[in-house]
Design a protein around this motif. Structure first.
Motif, PDB file in Angstrom:
ATOM      1  N   THR A  42       0.818  -1.224   0.000  1.00  0.00           N
ATOM      2  CA  THR A  42       0.000   0.000   0.000  1.00  0.00           C
ATOM      3  C   THR A  42       0.845   1.265   0.000  1.00  0.00           C
ATOM      4  O   THR A  42       0.307   2.357   0.133  1.00  0.00           O
ATOM      5  CB  THR A  42      -0.915   0.014   1.240  1.00  0.00           C
ATOM      6  OG1 THR A  42      -0.092   0.010   2.423  1.00  0.00           O
ATOM      7  CG2 THR A  42      -1.827  -1.194   1.257  1.00  0.00           C
ATOM      8  N   THR A  43       2.152   1.125  -0.162  1.00  0.00           N
ATOM      9  CA  THR A  43       3.008   2.325  -0.095  1.00  0.00           C
ATOM     10  C   THR A  43       2.668   3.318  -1.204  1.00  0.00           C
ATOM     11  O   THR A  43       2.737   4.533  -1.010  1.00  0.00           O
ATOM     12  CB  THR A  43       4.491   1.931  -0.206  1.00  0.00           C
ATOM     13  OG1 THR A  43       4.686   1.162  -1.404  1.00  0.00           O
ATOM     14  CG2 THR A  43       4.913   1.101   0.994  1.00  0.00           C
ATOM     15  N   SER A  44       2.288   2.791  -2.375  1.00  0.00           N
ATOM     16  CA  SER A  44       1.983   3.688  -3.494  1.00  0.00           C
ATOM     17  C   SER A  44       0.686   4.458  -3.260  1.00  0.00           C
ATOM     18  O   SER A  44       0.443   5.466  -3.918  1.00  0.00           O
ATOM     19  CB  SER A  44       1.873   2.899  -4.800  1.00  0.00           C
ATOM     20  OG  SER A  44       0.796   1.981  -4.718  1.00  0.00           O
ATOM     21  N   TRP A  45      -0.143   3.990  -2.310  1.00  0.00           N
ATOM     22  CA  TRP A  45      -1.420   4.646  -2.089  1.00  0.00           C
ATOM     23  C   TRP A  45      -1.264   6.011  -1.433  1.00  0.00           C
ATOM     24  O   TRP A  45      -2.197   6.811  -1.412  1.00  0.00           O
ATOM     25  CB  TRP A  45      -2.325   3.755  -1.240  1.00  0.00           C
ATOM     26  CG  TRP A  45      -2.677   2.464  -1.926  1.00  0.00           C
ATOM     27  CD1 TRP A  45      -2.425   2.125  -3.230  1.00  0.00           C
ATOM     28  CD2 TRP A  45      -3.331   1.339  -1.347  1.00  0.00           C
ATOM     29  NE1 TRP A  45      -2.878   0.872  -3.495  1.00  0.00           N
ATOM     30  CE2 TRP A  45      -3.447   0.350  -2.362  1.00  0.00           C
ATOM     31  CE3 TRP A  45      -3.831   1.070  -0.079  1.00  0.00           C
ATOM     32  CZ2 TRP A  45      -4.033  -0.889  -2.138  1.00  0.00           C
ATOM     33  CZ3 TRP A  45      -4.425  -0.163   0.143  1.00  0.00           C
ATOM     34  CH2 TRP A  45      -4.533  -1.132  -0.879  1.00  0.00           C
ATOM     35  N   THR A  46      -0.110   6.288  -0.871  1.00  0.00           N
ATOM     36  CA  THR A  46       0.111   7.601  -0.252  1.00  0.00           C
ATOM     37  C   THR A  46       0.547   8.643  -1.276  1.00  0.00           C
ATOM     38  O   THR A  46       0.643   9.824  -0.952  1.00  0.00           O
ATOM     39  CB  THR A  46       1.185   7.504   0.844  1.00  0.00           C
ATOM     40  OG1 THR A  46       2.422   7.079   0.254  1.00  0.00           O
ATOM     41  CG2 THR A  46       0.769   6.513   1.923  1.00  0.00           C
ATOM     42  N   GLN A  47       0.792   8.206  -2.515  1.00  0.00           N
ATOM     43  CA  GLN A  47       1.234   9.130  -3.553  1.00  0.00           C
ATOM     44  C   GLN A  47       0.092  10.067  -3.945  1.00  0.00           C
ATOM     45  O   GLN A  47      -1.062   9.650  -4.050  1.00  0.00           O
ATOM     46  CB  GLN A  47       1.699   8.353  -4.791  1.00  0.00           C
ATOM     47  CG  GLN A  47       2.911   7.477  -4.561  1.00  0.00           C
ATOM     48  CD  GLN A  47       4.132   8.308  -4.206  1.00  0.00           C
ATOM     49  OE1 GLN A  47       4.419   9.323  -4.838  1.00  0.00           O
ATOM     50  NE2 GLN A  47       4.843   7.895  -3.162  1.00  0.00           N
ATOM     51  N   PRO A  48       0.412  11.346  -4.156  1.00  0.00           N
ATOM     52  CA  PRO A  48      -0.639  12.257  -4.611  1.00  0.00           C
ATOM     53  C   PRO A  48      -1.117  11.865  -6.002  1.00  0.00           C
ATOM     54  O   PRO A  48      -0.348  11.351  -6.821  1.00  0.00           O
ATOM     55  CB  PRO A  48       0.046  13.625  -4.619  1.00  0.00           C
ATOM     56  CG  PRO A  48       1.509  13.332  -4.671  1.00  0.00           C
ATOM     57  CD  PRO A  48       1.713  12.022  -3.987  1.00  0.00           C
ATOM     58  N   LYS A 316      -7.150  13.251  -2.348  1.00  0.00           N
ATOM     59  CA  LYS A 316      -5.867  13.859  -2.713  1.00  0.00           C
ATOM     60  C   LYS A 316      -4.865  12.818  -3.217  1.00  0.00           C
ATOM     61  O   LYS A 316      -4.070  13.086  -4.109  1.00  0.00           O
ATOM     62  CB  LYS A 316      -5.245  14.580  -1.507  1.00  0.00           C
ATOM     63  CG  LYS A 316      -6.096  15.679  -0.902  1.00  0.00           C
ATOM     64  CD  LYS A 316      -6.164  16.882  -1.813  1.00  0.00           C
ATOM     65  CE  LYS A 316      -6.887  18.037  -1.125  1.00  0.00           C
ATOM     66  NZ  LYS A 316      -7.054  19.188  -2.034  1.00  0.00           N
ATOM     67  N   THR A 317      -4.901  11.640  -2.604  1.00  0.00           N
ATOM     68  CA  THR A 317      -3.913  10.614  -2.897  1.00  0.00           C
ATOM     69  C   THR A 317      -4.559   9.421  -3.602  1.00  0.00           C
ATOM     70  O   THR A 317      -5.796   9.324  -3.691  1.00  0.00           O
ATOM     71  CB  THR A 317      -3.244  10.111  -1.605  1.00  0.00           C
ATOM     72  OG1 THR A 317      -4.232   9.410  -0.829  1.00  0.00           O
ATOM     73  CG2 THR A 317      -2.682  11.267  -0.786  1.00  0.00           C
ATOM     74  N   GLY A 319      -4.650   6.516  -2.407  1.00  0.00           N
ATOM     75  CA  GLY A 319      -5.424   5.835  -1.374  1.00  0.00           C
ATOM     76  C   GLY A 319      -6.777   6.476  -1.153  1.00  0.00           C
ATOM     77  O   GLY A 319      -7.782   5.781  -0.927  1.00  0.00           O
ATOM     78  N   ASP A 320      -6.826   7.818  -1.195  1.00  0.00           N
ATOM     79  CA  ASP A 320      -8.111   8.518  -1.078  1.00  0.00           C
ATOM     80  C   ASP A 320      -9.037   8.132  -2.233  1.00  0.00           C
ATOM     81  O   ASP A 320     -10.238   7.913  -2.046  1.00  0.00           O
ATOM     82  CB  ASP A 320      -7.903  10.032  -1.105  1.00  0.00           C
ATOM     83  CG  ASP A 320      -7.079  10.541   0.061  1.00  0.00           C
ATOM     84  OD1 ASP A 320      -7.049   9.866   1.104  1.00  0.00           O
ATOM     85  OD2 ASP A 320      -6.458  11.610  -0.087  1.00  0.00           O
TER      86      ASP A 320
END
Length: 953
Positions: A42-48, A316-317, A319-320
C-alpha cells in the motif's frame, strides 16, 4: 441564469463522480500473484494523484489562474468558463442576494458590451441565451459559461474579451440595476412554493445552524428591492478580483495562442489595495441527533430522510481515490437491493435511495430517503433501516461484490475507449472543481490506469467497513416532509427512535442473491435473410428488406468509438383499441419493460445486464409501437436477443404488476395539492373534455388495468414485424451487424395483417377561450398562451414555424424581461405534426406577479401583432439563421441526431436529403415568409389563454 441549489430536495441520490466510474477484472493485465502483491503493497497509495498532463495551467502575477486544453469534439467549438470563488456565503446582512444579483448584472452592461449588447452580439454569433450562454450562483462560487464557435478568429477574440469583462468590468449602471430588480424578484417569486417554504424551515436543522442556512443565493426580497447601487459596486470591487478567479478554456483551439491572449487580457487586472480575507465557512458537527417534521398544504408526498453527517474526506492521494471507489461500490450494491425491494408485490415505499456522498461546508454524509405509501409511513422507514441493518449485520454477498466490480471495470474500459471522442464540456467540471475545491483532475489515461489497477485490490470486507463507519447513531438528522393533511399520521422523535429500536431487535436474515444460469432465450431463433439491399446515397446509409418483410436502415458512423443506437417502430399503437381498453394498452409496454424477459425474472435480468452495455425498452404510443435502446459492440448480441425476446417471449410478472399498480395509485393520493398539477389537468380537460387519452389517469383508471389484458395487447402489437422499420446508427460495420440482423430481426414473427393506425380525430376546439384556475398559496401568476389549428406540414413551412418561434422568443425576452422587468423567463415554442392530420400548437409561457399578468399578456400579444404586421427584423432572423447553422454543424456529428432524424423522415415519408439540406432550405426563409406564417397560424380567434392564480380569497 440559474441559481445552484446544492441542497434542493430532489429525492434522488447524487451521481457518482466521473472518476469513480471504472472497469474489467479480466482486462487488468495483472496475474493473480501480481494482484496479491499490489493488494498488500500500500506504499503507493500515499502518492498524490497526478494532475491531467493534457492541460496547460498557470497563475499570473496578480493571482489569476487558467486551465487550457485542446479537444476537438465537437470540431470548431470551444467552451469557456469563468469561475469566481465568490458566492452568497460571503454576503453581509446588507448584501443578501447580491452575489446572485451581480451575476445577473454581468449580462446587463460590460465595458465592451454596454446595456444588453452582450446577449445581442452573441446571439448574432449563433450562441443561445440560456442553453449556451449561462451562469449560476451558489453558496461558495459564481460560474459563467460561454460555448462559442472557434473557427472565427474575431469571435474567439471577443469571447475572451467577454470573459475578461465578466471578471472585473461590469458597468453596474444604476438604471440597469433598477431594471434588473424586477427580473430577480420574479425569479424569486417563481421559486416560491411548497419546497421553498419547507426548505426555509428545515435548512437551519440540516445545516446545523451554520451561516449557510442564512445565506441562500437568491437573497431576500427586502435587500433585492432596496439595496443602494453603491452597495453592489462595493461588493463587486471587494470580491471580483484576480486571486479568486480562474478561466477554463477547452475546445478546438491553439492552446499557446489562447494562453498568450489570457496573459494579455487578464494580466492587468488589479487587486484591491487592502484585500479582504476570503474566509472559508464550515458546517460544524453538533455531536447529537436531530429530528424535525415539516408540512405544507401543497406538498404532494410524504418523504422521510435520514442524514448522518461526517467530516469530509478529500480525495488527494491514490489511497483517497481508492476509498472513493469503495464508497461507490457500497452505494451501488445497497441501491440494487432497494431496487429489488421496490419490485416486490407489496413494496413498502414508492421510491427510495441510500448513498454516501459529499455534503456541504466540509462535511460528507450517508443519506437515505424514501417516499412513503399512504398509510405506510412507519413501514417505509423500517424497511430502509432494515436494509441498512442487514448490511451492517451480514454484509454483502461475494456474488454482489464481484458483479459490481465487473460493472465498474466495464464502465472504466468504455470511458477509455471513447477518450478521443470525449466532448469538451465533459472536461470542464474536473477543472472547475480543481480550482474551486482543490479536487483531483486526472487525465483520461491516469483515470483509466489507476482505476484499473485499484479495482482488483478492493475487498468485500473493506466495503462493509465503509458502511459501518458511515451508518452510525450520531450526528444523525431525521426529517419528514409531508402534506398538511398527514400531520396526524406523522411520527414524533420518540416514535422514530422506537422504530430504530424495533428493527434493531428483529431477527434479520442474510440477503439471498438470486441469479440465473439460464441463457436469456430458451433457444436461438432460426435465421432469416436479407432479400434486398439499397443504398441511400444522399446520407451514406443503406436500406435492407428482410425475408419476413421488416425493413432495416443502417447508418454506420465514426462519431463514437463504441456506441450503437437502435430504434424500431411499426404502425398501430393504442389507436387500434377502444377507450375501454386504453389503460391496458397504454401501460402494457411499461409493465413488460419492468418485468423479466425470456427465461429471466426481473431481478435476474437486472443482474444479468449489470455488466453489459445493452439497454432495450419496448414502447406503445398512440400510433406506433416498437423498441428503442443502445449497446456497445460487446453488448450488441444481448441487445438483439432482448429485441427478439420482447417480440416473442414478453412477460408481466405478478409482483411487478401489483407493485406498479400500487405505487402508481399511491402516488396520486395528494396530487390535487399541487398547483402545477391542477393547472395542467385543467388545461387538458378544457381542450379535450374528459377524453381518457388526453387527461391524466385517476386511481380508478389505473386499478382497472388487467395484467392479462395488458400482456395480450402487448403480444398482439408485437405479433407482426412485417411492417416494422429498424434504424441502427453508430460504430458498426455491415460485416459485424449482418449476423445479428439475420438471426434476431429477420426471424421475427409476421402475420402480414393490416396494422394501420386509426385517426382518432382528437383535436382542440376551433375557437379559443380564456380559462382561469385558482390554486396555490403564493401571490404569483402563471400564464400560458396557446394557438391550435390545422397545419400544412412540409419542410418550408416547418422552417418558417421554427423561425417564428425563435424571433418571437427574442422579442418576448427583450420586451417582458429586459424592458418591462416583469418576468424571469419567457419564450415561444412551436410544435407540429403530419400524422394523422396536419396540426400545430404554438405556445408562449411566463410567470409573473398577480397584478401584472394582464398587462404582460397584452405586451406579448403586441409583439405577435408587430410580427404579423411587419414581419421579424432582419437582425433577429439572421440570429435564427446562424443559430440553426451552427447547431446543425454539431448535430451532424451526433448519433442521436441521426437516429431521431431517420425516425422523423421515415415516419413522415419525407425525403432523406432534408436531414442534411438545412443550409440550402433555410435560404427560403425570409422576413416575408415568416410574416406570412405568423398571419396564417397566430389567429387570435384560435388563442387559448390559461392563467393560474392563487386561491381565491
Amino acid at each position: 441564469m440559474r441559481i445552484l441549489k446544492p441542497l434542493a430536495l430532489a429525492f434522488l441520490l447524487p451521481a457518482l463522480g466521473a472518476n469513480a466510474r471504472s472497469l474489467a477484472t479480466e482486462s487488468t493485465g495483472l496475474n493473480p500473484q501480481a494482484l496479491q502483491i499490489l493488494a498488500q503493497d500500500t506504499t503507493s497509495w500515499t502518492q498524490p494523484l497526478p494532475f491531467d498532463d493534457g492541460v496547460i495551467t498557470g497563475k499570473l502575477e496578480n493571482g489569476f489562474q487558467y486551465y487550457i486544453r485542446k479537444n476537438v469534439e465537437p470540431e470548431n467549438r470551444v467552451t469557456m468558463f469563468l469561475a469566481v470563488k465568490v458566492g452568497s456565503i460571503l454576503e453581509n446582512e446588507k448584501e443578501l442576494g447580491l452575489a446572485h444579483f451581480l451575476e445577473h448584472m454581468n449580462f446587463n452592461g460590460l465595458k465592451h458590451f454596454p446595456k444588453n449588447e452582450l446577449v445581442d452580439y452573441l446571439q448574432r454569433a449563433g450562441v443561445r441565451f440560456g442553453s449556451d450562454l449561462n451562469a449560476y450562483t451558489s453558496f461558495d462560487e459564481t460560474v459563467y459559461q460561454l460555448p462559442i464557435p472557434s473557427d472565427d478568429p474575431e469571435l474567439l477574440k471577443n469571447g475572451l474579451q467577454v470573459m475578461r469583462d465578466w471578471a472585473q468590468d461590469a458597468l453596474l449602471d444604476e438604471e440597469e440595476i433598477n431594471k434588473e430588480r424586477g427580473v430577480v424578484l420574479e425569479e424569486m417569486r417563481g421559486s416560491r412554493g411548497a419546497q421553498q417554504r419547507m426548505r426555509d424551515q428545515y435548512f437551519p436543522l440540516m445545516l446545523n445552524g451554520s451561516r449557510y442556512a442564512e445565506r441562500l443565493p437568491i437573497g431576500t426580497e427586502d435587500v433585492v428591492t432596496n439595496f443602494k447601487p453603491e452597495t453592489i459596486r462595493e461588493f463587486h470591487q471587494k470580491w471580483y478580483r484576480p486571486d479568486l478567479q480562474s478561466i477554463i478554456v477547452v475546445g478546438d483551439i491553439d492552446p499557446k495562442m489562447i494562453e498568450q491572449e489570457i496573459k494579455r487580457l487578464f494580466g492587468d487586472m488589479k487587486q484591491p489595495k487592502s484585500p479582504q480575507d476570503r474566509e472559508k465557512y464550515t458546517v460544524d458537527l453538533l455531536n447529537k441527533n436531530q429530528f424535525m417534521v415539516v408540512t405544507d398544504p401543497e406538498m404532494q408526498y410524504t418523504v422521510g430522510q435520514i442524514f448522518i453527517k461526517h467530516p469530509e474526506e478529500q480525495v488527494k492521494t491514490v489511497g483517497d481515490y481508492r476509498r472513493s471507489l469503495l464508497k461507490s461500490t457500497y452505494n451501488e450494491m445497497i441501491n440494487s437491493r432497494l431496487s429489488e425491494l421496490m419490485q416486490s408485490a407489496d413494496a413498502p415505499f414508492l421510491q427510495a435511495g441510500i448513498g454516501i456522498s459529499e455534503f456541504l461546508g466540509g462535511l460528507d454524509n450517508l443519506s437515505a430517503y424514501y417516499v412513503a405509501k399512504p398509510g405506510a409511513i412507519g413501514d417505509g422507514f423500517k424497511s430502509i433501516v432494515r436494509e441498512l441493518d442487514r448490511v451492517d449485520q451480514f454484509g454483502f454477498t461475494e456474488s454482489e461484490f464481484a458483479r459490481t466490480i465487473v460493472s465498474m471495470q466495464k464502465n472504466n474500459e468504455r470511458a477509455y475507449t471513447e477518450r478521443d471522442k470525449r466532448r469538451s464540456d465533459s472536461y470542464v467540471d474536473a477543472y472547475l472543481n480543481h480550482f474551486l475545491k482543490d479536487n483531483p483532475a486526472l487525465s483520461d489515461e491516469d483515470s483509466y490506469r489507476i482505476t484499473k489497477e485499484l479495482l482488483p485490490t478492493l475487498t468485500l470486507s473493506e466495503v462493509e467497513a465503509i458502511g459501518k463507519q458511515y451508518y452510525v447513531d450520531q450526528n444523525r438528522d431525521v426529517l419528514y416532509l409531508a402534506p398538511d393533511k398527514e400531520k396526524a399520521n406523522l411520527p414524533d422523535e420518540a416514535a422514530v427512535n422506537a422504530w430504530f429500536q424495533e428493527v434493531n431487535q428483529e431477527t434479520l436474515t442474510a440477503y439471498d442473491d438470486k441469479v440465473s444460469d439460464l441463457p436469456l432465450l430458451a433457444a436461438e431463433p432460426a435465421k432469416g435473410t436479407v432479400v434486398d439491399r439499397k443504398n441511400i446515397d444522399v446520407i451514406e446509409a443503406k436500406s435492407w428488406k428482410l425475408s419476413n418483410g421488416a425493413t432495416v436502415v443502417l447508418k454506420p458512423t465514426k462519431f463514437k468509438n463504441d456506441e450503437i443506437l437502435i430504434h424500431a417502430f411499426g404502425p398501430g399503437g393504442t389507436s387500434l383499441y377502444a377507450d375501454a381498453d386504453y389503460f391496458d394498452a397504454s401501460n402494457a409496454a411499461s409493465l413488460v419493460n419492468s418485468s423479466g424477459l425470456g427465461q429471466m425474472t426481473t431481478v435476474e435480468l437486472q443482474k444479468y445486464l449489470s455488466d453489459k452495455k445493452a439497454n432495450i425498452s419496448p414502447f406503445i404510443g398512440e400510433r406506433t409501437q416498437g423498441v428503442t435502446g443502445s449497446a456497445d459492440k460487446e453488448g450488441l448480441k444481448t441487445a438483439f436477443e432482448m429485441i427478439y425476446g420482447y417480440f416473442t417471449a414478453p412477460r408481466i410478472e405478478d409482483d411487478v404488476f401489483k407493485s406498479t399498480i400500487s405505487r402508481a395509485v399511491s402516488s396520486m393520493e395528494n396530487r390535487e395539492n399541487n398547483p402545477s398539477f391542477v393547472f395542467s389537468e385543467t388545461i387538458q380537460k378544457s381542450l379535450y373534455g374528459n377524453n381518457v387519452r388526453r387527461v391524466p389517469a385517476n386511481a380508478a383508471d389505473i386499478q382497472s388495468i388487467s395484467k392479462d389484458k395488458a400482456l395480450s395487447i402487448f403480444q398482439e402489437r408485437f405479433a407482426d414485424a412485417s411492417d416494422f422499420t429498424f434504424m441502427i446508427v453508430g460504430s458498426f460495420t455491415e460485416e459485424e451487424i449482418t449476423p445479428y440482423i439475420e438471426q434476431y430481426l429477420a426471424s421475427l414473427p409476421t402475420t402480414n395483417r393490416d396494422n394501420a393506425a386509426k385517426d382518432l380525430q382528437i383535436v382542440e376546439p376551433e375557437k379559443g377561450f380564456e380559462k382561469i384556475v385558482n390554486k396555490g398559496k403564493e401571490e404569483k401568476a402563471q400564464v400560458r398562451l396557446s394557438f391550435y389549428g390545422d397545419y400544412a406540414f412540409n419542410e418550408k413551412e416547418n422552417l418558417n414555424m421554427d423561425a417564428l418561434e425563435s424571433v418571437l422568443s427574442i422579442k418576448l425576452i427583450e420586451r417582458l424581461r429586459e424592458d418591462e422587468s416583469g418576468v424571469y423567463g419567457t419564450g415561444a415554442s412551436a410544435s407540429y405534426r403530419k400524422q394523422p392530420s396536419g396540426r400545430y400548437g404554438f405556445h408562449i409561457g411566463f410567470g409573473t406577479s398577480v397584478d401584472r399578468y394582464e398587462s404582460l399578456i397584452q405586451s406579448a400579444l403586441d409583439e405577435i401583432r408587430k410580427v404579423k404586421e411587419n414581419g421579424p427584423t432582419q437582425v433577429d432572423l439572421d440570429k435564427f439563421f446562424i443559430e440553426q447553422r451552427r447547431q446543425h454543424e454539431v448535430n451532424l456529428r451526433e448519433n442521436s441526431f441521426w437516429l431521431n432524424s431517420l425516425n422523423e423522415v421515415i415516419s413522415n415519408e419525407e425525403d432523406f436529403k432534408s436531414i442534411i439540406n438545412l443550409q440550402e432550405d433555410i435560404q427560403n426563409v425570409t422576413v416575408e415568409s415568416v410574416k406570412a406564417v405568423a398571419n396564417k397560424y397566430l389567429d387570435e380567434t384560435k388563442l387559448f389563454k390559461f392563467i393560474l392564480l392563487p386561491d381565491a380569497k
